[in-house]
Scaffold this motif. Structure first.
Motif, short mmCIF file in Angstrom:
data_model
loop_
_atom_site.label_atom_id
_atom_site.label_comp_id
_atom_site.label_asym_id
_atom_site.label_seq_id
_atom_site.Cartn_x
_atom_site.Cartn_y
_atom_site.Cartn_z
N VAL A 121 0.88 -1.16 0.00
CA VAL A 121 0.00 0.00 0.00
C VAL A 121 0.92 1.22 0.00
O VAL A 121 1.66 1.44 0.96
CB VAL A 121 -0.91 0.00 1.25
CG1 VAL A 121 -1.81 1.23 1.25
CG2 VAL A 121 -1.72 -1.28 1.31
N GLY A 122 0.89 1.97 -1.07
CA GLY A 122 1.95 2.95 -1.25
C GLY A 122 1.57 4.40 -1.11
O GLY A 122 2.36 5.27 -1.45
N GLY A 123 0.42 4.72 -0.63
CA GLY A 123 -0.02 6.11 -0.68
C GLY A 123 0.62 7.04 0.33
O GLY A 123 0.87 8.21 0.03
N SER A 124 0.90 6.53 1.54
CA SER A 124 1.51 7.38 2.56
C SER A 124 3.02 7.34 2.34
O SER A 124 3.66 6.31 2.50
CB SER A 124 1.15 6.86 3.95
OG SER A 124 1.69 7.68 4.94
N LEU A 125 3.60 8.47 1.98
CA LEU A 125 5.00 8.47 1.56
C LEU A 125 5.93 8.15 2.72
O LEU A 125 5.66 8.43 3.88
CB LEU A 125 5.34 9.82 0.93
CG LEU A 125 4.55 10.11 -0.34
CD1 LEU A 125 4.92 11.47 -0.92
CD2 LEU A 125 4.77 9.02 -1.38
N GLY A 126 7.04 7.52 2.37
CA GLY A 126 8.00 7.10 3.38
C GLY A 126 7.78 5.69 3.89
O GLY A 126 8.41 5.27 4.86
N HIS A 127 6.88 4.95 3.24
CA HIS A 127 6.59 3.59 3.68
C HIS A 127 7.32 2.51 2.89
O HIS A 127 7.32 1.35 3.28
CB HIS A 127 5.09 3.31 3.58
CG HIS A 127 4.28 3.85 4.72
ND1 HIS A 127 3.43 3.08 5.45
CD2 HIS A 127 4.22 5.08 5.25
CE1 HIS A 127 2.86 3.81 6.39
NE2 HIS A 127 3.31 5.05 6.28
N GLY A 128 7.90 2.86 1.75
CA GLY A 128 8.39 1.82 0.85
C GLY A 128 9.74 1.25 1.22
O GLY A 128 9.91 0.03 1.30
N LEU A 129 10.69 2.12 1.45
CA LEU A 129 12.06 1.63 1.58
C LEU A 129 12.22 0.71 2.80
O LEU A 129 12.93 -0.29 2.73
CB LEU A 129 13.06 2.80 1.64
CG LEU A 129 14.52 2.42 1.46
CD1 LEU A 129 14.76 1.73 0.12
CD2 LEU A 129 15.43 3.65 1.59
N GLY A 130 11.59 1.05 3.89
CA GLY A 130 11.69 0.21 5.08
C GLY A 130 11.08 -1.17 4.86
O GLY A 130 11.62 -2.18 5.32
N GLY A 155 11.03 14.16 -3.42
CA GLY A 155 10.17 14.79 -2.42
C GLY A 155 9.96 13.88 -1.23
O GLY A 155 9.91 14.33 -0.08
N GLU A 156 9.85 12.58 -1.49
CA GLU A 156 9.63 11.61 -0.42
C GLU A 156 10.80 11.54 0.55
O GLU A 156 10.65 11.10 1.70
CB GLU A 156 9.38 10.24 -1.06
CG GLU A 156 8.97 9.16 -0.10
CD GLU A 156 8.64 7.86 -0.81
OE1 GLU A 156 8.97 7.73 -1.99
OE2 GLU A 156 8.07 6.99 -0.15
N LEU A 157 11.97 11.97 0.07
CA LEU A 157 13.13 11.96 0.97
C LEU A 157 12.96 12.92 2.14
O LEU A 157 13.72 12.87 3.11
CB LEU A 157 14.41 12.28 0.19
CG LEU A 157 14.76 11.31 -0.94
CD1 LEU A 157 16.07 11.73 -1.61
CD2 LEU A 157 14.87 9.88 -0.43
N ASP A 158 11.97 13.82 2.05
CA ASP A 158 11.65 14.67 3.21
C ASP A 158 11.24 13.82 4.41
O ASP A 158 11.41 14.24 5.56
CB ASP A 158 10.47 15.60 2.89
CG ASP A 158 10.80 16.63 1.82
OD1 ASP A 158 11.95 16.69 1.37
OD2 ASP A 158 9.88 17.38 1.43
N GLU A 159 10.65 12.67 4.14
CA GLU A 159 10.16 11.82 5.22
C GLU A 159 11.33 11.16 5.95
O GLU A 159 12.13 10.43 5.35
CB GLU A 159 9.23 10.72 4.67
CG GLU A 159 7.94 11.25 4.06
CD GLU A 159 6.95 11.74 5.10
OE1 GLU A 159 7.22 11.63 6.30
OE2 GLU A 159 5.88 12.24 4.68
N GLY A 160 11.40 11.39 7.25
CA GLY A 160 12.50 10.83 8.03
C GLY A 160 12.55 9.32 8.02
O GLY A 160 13.62 8.72 8.16
N SER A 161 11.40 8.69 7.84
CA SER A 161 11.37 7.23 7.84
C SER A 161 12.25 6.66 6.73
O SER A 161 12.80 5.57 6.87
CB SER A 161 9.93 6.74 7.68
OG SER A 161 9.35 7.25 6.49
N THR A 162 12.37 7.40 5.62
CA THR A 162 13.22 6.93 4.53
C THR A 162 14.66 6.79 5.00
O THR A 162 15.36 5.84 4.63
CB THR A 162 13.13 7.91 3.35
OG1 THR A 162 11.79 7.92 2.85
CG2 THR A 162 14.07 7.50 2.23
N TRP A 163 15.09 7.71 5.83
CA TRP A 163 16.49 7.67 6.28
C TRP A 163 16.70 6.63 7.37
O TRP A 163 17.78 6.06 7.48
CB TRP A 163 16.93 9.07 6.71
CG TRP A 163 16.80 10.01 5.54
CD1 TRP A 163 15.82 10.93 5.32
CD2 TRP A 163 17.64 10.02 4.37
NE1 TRP A 163 16.00 11.53 4.10
CE2 TRP A 163 17.10 11.00 3.50
CE3 TRP A 163 18.77 9.33 3.98
CZ2 TRP A 163 17.68 11.29 2.26
CZ3 TRP A 163 19.34 9.62 2.76
CH2 TRP A 163 18.81 10.58 1.90
#
Lengths: 279, 327
Positions: A121-130, A155-163
């Protein structure tokens, strides 16, 4: 051998034809509705064509095949591109594509994992890489040689979860993981606002084998994906410099391209531009 | 100089009080999970730098190739667990309740519950079991988590139940949130107690007043019921370990047999068990006078569990007063 659509050797011209077919399909999906995330879709089409018709191992008849490579579209709003490639790859009947974004459709405006071939489910950004990190670990525990590819955006890199995920991927040595970072320079309010650059340097600093290419250059895409096959204990990142609306010059020049509305009168012109660009 | 309490000093690590004379079980969660991991190779373990303080280290030591410490990264904890689940694993993950609920809510909701991912969250130090103040005390977690669809929520009473819950959640489809008791966990429930997911358990019958409780407050309720006998009060106790899905039928049936109800929970009075009971009884038209034992709205201070429970009105004397005096 399971069925696969992976080409035995890179045929750049054939892959460019595939990308063009995806773009045409996306344009058809916006017809009538007159709106959608078409600019991002056109920008990522080359990457998806290279993945699905050169790099990924999959069987559209068995979306749950355990030995498949996984492709995670973290930016769920790029769904128009996802459905185009899933139809081209045989997961979806092309006749279903016109239902994109309609009430009750299996092809919603933002991706859900009920669609065959959609992994998350990909709509909430920052959920994919983890989740890609977790899948990479799970495949490794099972001794499978499958790999995980995760698209995400600048733009999604703004999400801290990505890092958090970037640290995790490096910490656990996930060399079966490839991040594809679509740097198209736009986000909802306009140009990317946070000082996210230099993206490639950041991923390198986080411990990833990182490449940076023109994401609309098929030969470069194929070469980068092949380089990312090395299993050296480090996750791979490919920074894709893409142009929103690529293939339709008028859309490429639009300053506000995050969510595009296309009037009926414009649509035929855009389609003609797309065909002329390819010609 | 501020006046200090007679109730000892701050303890942050969530070990329970009122253990005098009670049998305890050390690290029941981690030891049971380590054993379950031997039986089921699809089980993996994760923590967000809270391995020691969530008791998961026995699993790490038994199955190091299936254990991942993601560091202080609760969002990635849940994402990685969901990703592992999507490759066929059952992912047990641990951190403090406050961090997984407040920091990682979107990830529990979407990567976990919405995705029907087999993510089993054991959330440490619920309510006032942590003495480090509001930053560490999950006093609204049940309220938050019950808002997520397709999420199972369990608040075990003691070590006996916790060990059973560790096993049961492996077979509950999708994402589960469990309030974790750690350290020396008392054994409160009888040996023949059986946790059944989604079911409340009648632990004590009685007349007049009935207690509906969850988590370790059920132990308080049982202690209070015994202590109240000498005052001529014979209280019933219904334990509700599964907060979601809620056993509405059992709660309504229990309440209908008593003149008045006391609800006890290690949580704020709003949004948790008391709210669920109120909704269930009102919907059923079973209206009874009710005393809610729980926390008023607020952020709570540091201190020992004894001090905090006494100050905020969730200790044993508070439950006894509700049973005996009806206040």
């Amino acid at each position: 051998m399971p069925a696969t659509t992976t080409l035995p050797a890179p045929d750049v011209a054939a892959l460019e034809d595939r990308a063009h077919a995806l773009r045409r399909s996306m344009m058809e999906m916006t017809r009538g509705k007159g709106e959608g995330y078409i600019a991002q879709g056109l920008g990522i089409a080359d990457c998806l064509a290279a993945l699905y018709f050169h790099e990924l191992r999959y069987d559209p008849a068995r979306p749950d095949w355990p030995d498949r490579d996984r492709f995670l579209l973290s930016t769920g709003h790029y769904s128009i591109a996802m459905y185009a490639v899933l139809a081209e790859a045989g997961y979806l009947d092309p006749d279903e594509l016109p239902t994109y974004g309609l009430n009750g459709s299996r092809l919603p405006m933002s991706t859900f994992d009920v669609t065959p071939g959609v992994e998350i489910v990909g709509g909430s950004l920052g959920h994919g890489l983890g989740q890609a990190v977790g899948m990479a670990l799970g495949l490794r525990i099972d001794g499978r040689d499958s790999r995980v590819f995760c698209e995400l955006s600048d733009g999604e890199l703004d999400e801290g979860s990505t890092w958090e995920a970037a640290m995790g991927g490096a910490t656990f040595g996930c060399d079966n993981l490839v991040a594809l970072i679509d740097c198209n320079g736009i986000q909802a309010d306009g140009p990317v606002t946070v000082a996210i650059e230099p993206v490639a340097d950041k991923f390198t600093a986080f411990g990833w084998d990182t490449q940076e290419i023109d994401g609309n250059d098929m030969a470069a895409l194929v070469a980068a994906l092949e380089a990312a096959r090395s299993r050296d204990g480090k996750p791979k990142a490919i920074v894709l410099r893409t142009t929103p609306g690529f293939g339709v010059p008028t859309l490429m020049g639009r300053p506000r391209a995050h969510f595009v509305r296309v009037g009926d009168d414009e649509w035929a012109d855009f389609m003609a531009e797309l065909e002329a660009d390819r010609g | 100089m501020a006046e200090t309490s007679v109730f000892g000093q701050t303890r942050g690590m969530g070990e329970l009080i009122d253990l005098d004379g009670k049998e305890t079980d050390l690290a029941p969660f981690g030891n049971e999970l380590a054993e379950l991991g031997r039986e089921r190779p699809e089980i993996v373990g994760l923590t967000a730098d809270m391995g020691r303080y969530s008791d998961i280290l026995p699993f790490r030591d038994a199955h190091p190739d299936r254990f991942f410490n993601v560091g202080m990264a609760e969002q990635n904890l849940v994402m990685a667990a969901a990703g592992l689940a999507k490759t066929g694993k059952i992912a047990y993950c641990t951190t403090y309740s406050v961090f997984v609920t407040r920091r990682a809510y979107d990830f529990v909701a979407i990567a976990g519950a919405h995705s029907k991912a087999d993510v089993k969250i054991f959330a440490g130090m619920p309510g006032l079991t942590n003495g480090y103040g509001a930053t560490h005390q999950a006093t609204e977690d049940l309220n938050m988590m019950r808002g997520i669809a397709d999420l199972t929520i369990i608040d075990p009473c003691d070590a006996t139940e916790l060990r059973q819950v560790v096993r049961a959640v492996a077979d509950i489809p999708g994402t589960v949130y469990v309030r974790l008791l750690r350290g020396k966990v008392p054994i409160e429930l009888p040996p023949d107690y059986r946790f059944v997911p989604g079911r409340a358990a009648l632990l004590r019958d009685g007349t007049g007043v009935g207690v509906i409780s969850t988590g370790y407050m059920t132990a308080r309720a049982l202690d209070a019921a015994r202590a109240s006998l000498s005052s001529g009060v014979d209280a019933g106790v219904l334990h509700v370990p599964t907060i979601k899905p809620f056993d509405t039928a059992a709660v309504v049936e229990f309440a209908s047999r008593f003149d008045r109800i006391v609800v006890a929970e290690n949580h704020k009075k709003t949004g948790g068990l008391a709210s669920l009971v109120t909704e269930a009884l009102y919907d059923a038209g079973v209206l009874r006078p009710m005393i809610r034992i729980g926390l008023d709205d607020g952020f709570f201070e540091c201190g020992s569990q004894e001090y905090l429970e006494a100050k905020y009105g969730v200790d044993l004397p508070r439950v006894v007063r509700a049973l005996v005096d009806g206040t």
